[in-house]
Design an enzyme around this catalytic site. Structure first.
Site, PDB file in Angstrom:
ATOM      1  N   SER A  57       0.794  -1.218   0.000  1.00 40.64           N
ATOM      2  CA  SER A  57       0.000   0.000   0.000  1.00 40.64           C
ATOM      3  C   SER A  57       0.836   1.283   0.000  1.00 40.64           C
ATOM      4  O   SER A  57       0.723   2.118  -0.906  1.00 40.64           O
ATOM      5  CB  SER A  57      -0.943  -0.023   1.200  1.00 40.64           C
ATOM      6  OG  SER A  57      -1.600   1.184   1.342  1.00 40.64           O
ATOM      7  N   ASP A  59       4.041   1.610  -0.288  1.00 40.55           N
ATOM      8  CA  ASP A  59       5.039   1.583  -1.368  1.00 40.55           C
ATOM      9  C   ASP A  59       4.422   2.123  -2.657  1.00 40.55           C
ATOM     10  O   ASP A  59       5.026   2.911  -3.383  1.00 40.55           O
ATOM     11  CB  ASP A  59       5.526   0.152  -1.635  1.00 40.55           C
ATOM     12  CG  ASP A  59       6.206  -0.486  -0.432  1.00 40.55           C
ATOM     13  OD1 ASP A  59       5.567  -0.564   0.629  1.00 40.55           O
ATOM     14  OD2 ASP A  59       7.365  -0.916  -0.561  1.00 40.55           O
ATOM     15  N   GLY A 196       4.224  -0.139   9.135  1.00 40.79           N
ATOM     16  CA  GLY A 196       5.214  -0.095   8.058  1.00 40.79           C
ATOM     17  C   GLY A 196       6.630  -0.269   8.578  1.00 40.79           C
ATOM     18  O   GLY A 196       7.561  -0.451   7.813  1.00 40.79           O
ATOM     19  N   ASP A 198       8.065  -2.665  10.626  1.00 41.65           N
ATOM     20  CA  ASP A 198       7.787  -3.978  11.199  1.00 41.65           C
ATOM     21  C   ASP A 198       8.441  -4.285  12.552  1.00 41.65           C
ATOM     22  O   ASP A 198       7.769  -4.588  13.509  1.00 41.65           O
ATOM     23  CB  ASP A 198       8.219  -5.073  10.219  1.00 41.65           C
ATOM     24  CG  ASP A 198       7.617  -4.901   8.833  1.00 41.65           C
ATOM     25  OD1 ASP A 198       7.000  -3.861   8.566  1.00 41.65           O
ATOM     26  OD2 ASP A 198       7.761  -5.816   8.012  1.00 41.65           O
ATOM     27  N   TRP A 391      14.344  -2.168  10.549  1.00 38.67           N
ATOM     28  CA  TRP A 391      13.807  -0.912  11.084  1.00 38.67           C
ATOM     29  C   TRP A 391      14.390  -0.586  12.468  1.00 38.67           C
ATOM     30  O   TRP A 391      13.857   0.251  13.185  1.00 38.67           O
ATOM     31  CB  TRP A 391      12.276  -0.985  11.145  1.00 38.67           C
ATOM     32  CG  TRP A 391      11.637  -0.864   9.790  1.00 38.67           C
ATOM     33  CD1 TRP A 391      11.202  -1.884   8.996  1.00 38.67           C
ATOM     34  CD2 TRP A 391      11.365   0.337   9.047  1.00 38.67           C
ATOM     35  NE1 TRP A 391      10.686  -1.399   7.815  1.00 38.67           N
ATOM     36  CE2 TRP A 391      10.768  -0.037   7.821  1.00 38.67           C
ATOM     37  CE3 TRP A 391      11.580   1.699   9.292  1.00 38.67           C
ATOM     38  CZ2 TRP A 391      10.372   0.887   6.847  1.00 38.67           C
ATOM     39  CZ3 TRP A 391      11.177   2.629   8.325  1.00 38.67           C
ATOM     40  CH2 TRP A 391      10.582   2.210   7.128  1.00 38.67           C
ATOM     41  N   GLU A 434      16.955  -1.119  -0.301  1.00 38.98           N
ATOM     42  CA  GLU A 434      15.788  -0.944   0.569  1.00 38.98           C
ATOM     43  C   GLU A 434      16.153  -0.032   1.754  1.00 38.98           C
ATOM     44  O   GLU A 434      15.409   0.851   2.124  1.00 38.98           O
ATOM     45  CB  GLU A 434      15.365  -2.334   1.062  1.00 38.98           C
ATOM     46  CG  GLU A 434      14.083  -2.393   1.828  1.00 38.98           C
ATOM     47  CD  GLU A 434      13.786  -3.828   2.286  1.00 38.98           C
ATOM     48  OE1 GLU A 434      14.651  -4.726   2.103  1.00 38.98           O
ATOM     49  OE2 GLU A 434      12.688  -4.043   2.830  1.00 38.98           O
TER      50      GLU A 434
HETATM   51  C1  2M8 Z   1       8.257  -4.500   4.779  1.00 35.58           C
HETATM   52  O1  2M8 Z   1       7.144  -5.245   5.243  1.00 35.58           O
HETATM   53  C2  2M8 Z   1       6.854  -6.580   4.811  1.00 35.58           C
HETATM   54  C3  2M8 Z   1       5.583  -7.032   5.523  1.00 35.58           C
HETATM   55  O2  2M8 Z   1       4.513  -6.282   5.121  1.00 35.58           O
HETATM   56  C4  2M8 Z   1       7.880  -7.626   5.086  1.00 35.58           C
HETATM   57  O3  2M8 Z   1       8.783  -7.415   5.884  1.00 35.58           O
HETATM   58  O4  2M8 Z   1       7.755  -8.708   4.510  1.00 35.58           O
HETATM   59  C5  2M8 Z   1       8.200  -3.111   5.446  1.00 35.58           C
HETATM   60  O5  2M8 Z   1       9.387  -2.398   5.241  1.00 35.58           O
HETATM   61  C6  2M8 Z   1       7.005  -2.334   4.914  1.00 35.58           C
HETATM   62  O6  2M8 Z   1       6.987  -1.032   5.416  1.00 35.58           O
HETATM   63  C7  2M8 Z   1       7.028  -2.290   3.394  1.00 35.58           C
HETATM   64  O7  2M8 Z   1       5.858  -1.681   2.928  1.00 35.58           O
HETATM   65  C8  2M8 Z   1       7.179  -3.700   2.780  1.00 35.58           C
HETATM   66  C9  2M8 Z   1       7.410  -3.651   1.277  1.00 35.58           C
HETATM   67  O8  2M8 Z   1       8.448  -2.767   0.936  1.00 35.58           O
HETATM   68  O9  2M8 Z   1       8.274  -4.387   3.361  1.00 35.58           O
END
Ligand code: 2M8
Length: 467
Positions: A57, A59, A196, A198, A391, A434
């Site tokens: 979302s 992103d 966001g 995590d 994070w 990332e």
């Molecule tokens: C990360 O989140 C996902 C779970 O939703 C994961 O770790 O698998 C987070 O950095 C999140 O903020 C981000 O939207 C997503 C995709 O970049 O990755």
């Protein structure tokens, strides 16, 4: 013409110190556009080529800002793809799954949303939680970029905007009513994934109390196949908790009326609330331009959440803090989320000035050991700082973009411009990672991450917000 030698710098990769060449801004812009094109699938951009092969979302919102610089129509389609997954309640899910892609865990069968909740769409399939509502901010930025470009881009945006406005209004009304039923100006989240951020130390205390039930189905992670250094990713016990909460949400039928009594993780998220305040103000502005009737309602939400965020500032640390609703305690950690009030305003001028000074201090961007004066996700002065762990410390290009752009919009050019420059120096290695180890500048996590590419494009092409 004599060619300029590339700027070189040191970076440490897997313990070895390498000399890597920074790339020229024009090459970075070209590479960012190339990455967005490469990650583009049928109507959606994968958040990352392997690690996140679906549409996320927030992103997607950031990605649309990047796309707006190269193809306004495609930028609009990106958000249409995301809103195709909107629930009947207005909730915008955190993942819209690509049906062709089966390599991600937890996928649509784990979430099983339509099977548990009549409000969830069965096509496309989605996750059952949401993410920070940056969409109206992104659309506001897209509209500015398109207006600047003029011609077809401006026409495309103008035609698309009224429909997008209605969908965002539905989303905002959902958040205001269902995630802040008491009207306190703070959004409640049911899962750390909703923030966001995590595995941010923000959530350590509430997660520590989550008791994983024996019924948790056995599972195989896929993320650690892509990121070989597992220590950069959440641990197994963190992941167990993440998945256990999904089981709890499923059992509560993804029903906002039942979840607060059922979920073991329940917190108010100050960062998400600040994003929501700013997004309401942006949506009101878009609505005003179209003569919409809901402008006062949206400005009312903006005011309510600005006040909620401002009231969360902790006098000792000077940062805004989240609250664990299960214990009533404020979560005392020094993370980037603490600067939430700078995103939306609402602090008395002297308090805001103090917060800016803190941001520039050695506890944050002014920390002399940082490779570039960027915003790390956790303060380098905090005992919770882990510079390689997702994070918990790394610097995220997309967060640098969000703060730089917002601070600029709020008139703080003397803070936003150095941050923009620092973010670009970090991105100049060209990997569009990332996240980055903030002390060495080493790229970590996925490479060719879509939102990093989008952030690079807007940071580079920000001619209208760079004074
Ligand atoms: C990360 O989140 C996902 C779970 O939703 C994961 O770790 O698998 C987070 O950095 C999140 O903020 C981000 O939207 C997503 C995709 O970049 O990755």
């Amino acid at each position: 013409m004599t060619e300029k030698p590339p700027v070189s710098r040191n970076s440490t990769i897997l313990g070895a110190t390498l000399r890597t060449a920074d790339i020229e801004p024009i090459a970075l812009a070209a590479r960012a556009a190339y990455v967005l094109r490469g990650n583009s699938g049928a109507g959606m951009t994968r958040a990352a080529p392997q690690l996140y092969p679906h549409q996320w979302s927030w992103d997607a919102a950031f990605v649309s800002v990047g796309l707006a610089h190269v193809d306004a129509r495609r930028a609009c389609l990106e958000l249409d793809g995301l809103f195709a997954g909107q629930w009947r309640t207005g909730m915008l899910p955190h993942i819209v799954f690509d049906p062709e892609e089966t390599g991600y865990f937890p996928g649509p069968d784990t979430w099983a949303c339509a099977e548990h909740c009549a409000d969830a769409p069965s096509n496309p399939r989605t996750s059952g939680i949401c993410q920070p509502p940056v969409h109206a901010l992104a659309v506001h930025r897209m509209a500015t970029i398109a207006a600047h470009a003029g011609g077809d881009a401006a026409d495309a945006l103008e035609k698309w905007l009224p429909g997008a406005y209605q969908r965002m209004l539905h989303w905002h009304r959902y958040l205001a009513a269902r995630r802040d039923p008491g009207g306190n100006g703070l959004l409640t989240i049911y899962h750390g994934w909703e923030s966001g951020m995590d595995n941010s130390p923000r959530w350590d205390a509430p997660y520590a109390r989550v008791q994983v039930g024996r019924e948790l189905p056995s599972y195989t992670r896929r993320d650690t196949d892509t990121v070989a250094d597992a220590s950069q990713r959440p641990s197994r016990s963190e992941y167990d908790r993440y998945l256990w909460i999904v089981e709890e949400l499923k059992a509560a039928g993804y029903d906002d009326g039942r979840i607060p009594a059922a979920a073991s993780f329940l917190v108010t998220d100050v960062f998400m609330s600040a994003v929501f305040a700013a997004a309401n103000h942006a949506l009101a502005d878009l609505g005003r331009r179209m003569g919409a009737l809901e402008v006062d309602e949206l400005e009312g939400y903006a005011e309510r959440f600005r006040a909620g965020v401002a009231a969360s500032v902790d006098p000792d640390s000077g940062l805004a803090l989240d609250t664990d609703l299960r214990t009533g305690r404020r979560l005392q950690v020094q993370t980037i989320a603490g600067f939430a009030p700078l995103l939306c305003g609402g602090l008395p001028p002297a308090d805001e000035q103090r917060m800016v000074e803190l941001l520039l201090s050695p506890q944050w961007t002014g920390q002399p050991s940082l490779r570039h004066p960027v915003l790390p996700s956790t303060s380098p002065a905090s005992p919770a700082f882990r510079p390689r762990a997702y994070w918990r410390g790394p610097s995220w290009p997309v967060m640098n973009w969000l703060f730089a752009w917002t601070l600029d919009r709020r008139g703080m050019h003397d803070v936003s411009e150095p941050l923009r420059q620092a973010a670009l120096s970090e991105l100049a290695d060209g990997s569009l990672a990332e996240y980055y180890e903030p002390v060495t500048g080493e790229p970590l996590g996925s490479r060719d991450q879509s939102w990093s590419a989008a952030a690079a494009l807007d940071l580079l092409l920000a001619s209208d917000w760079v004074k």
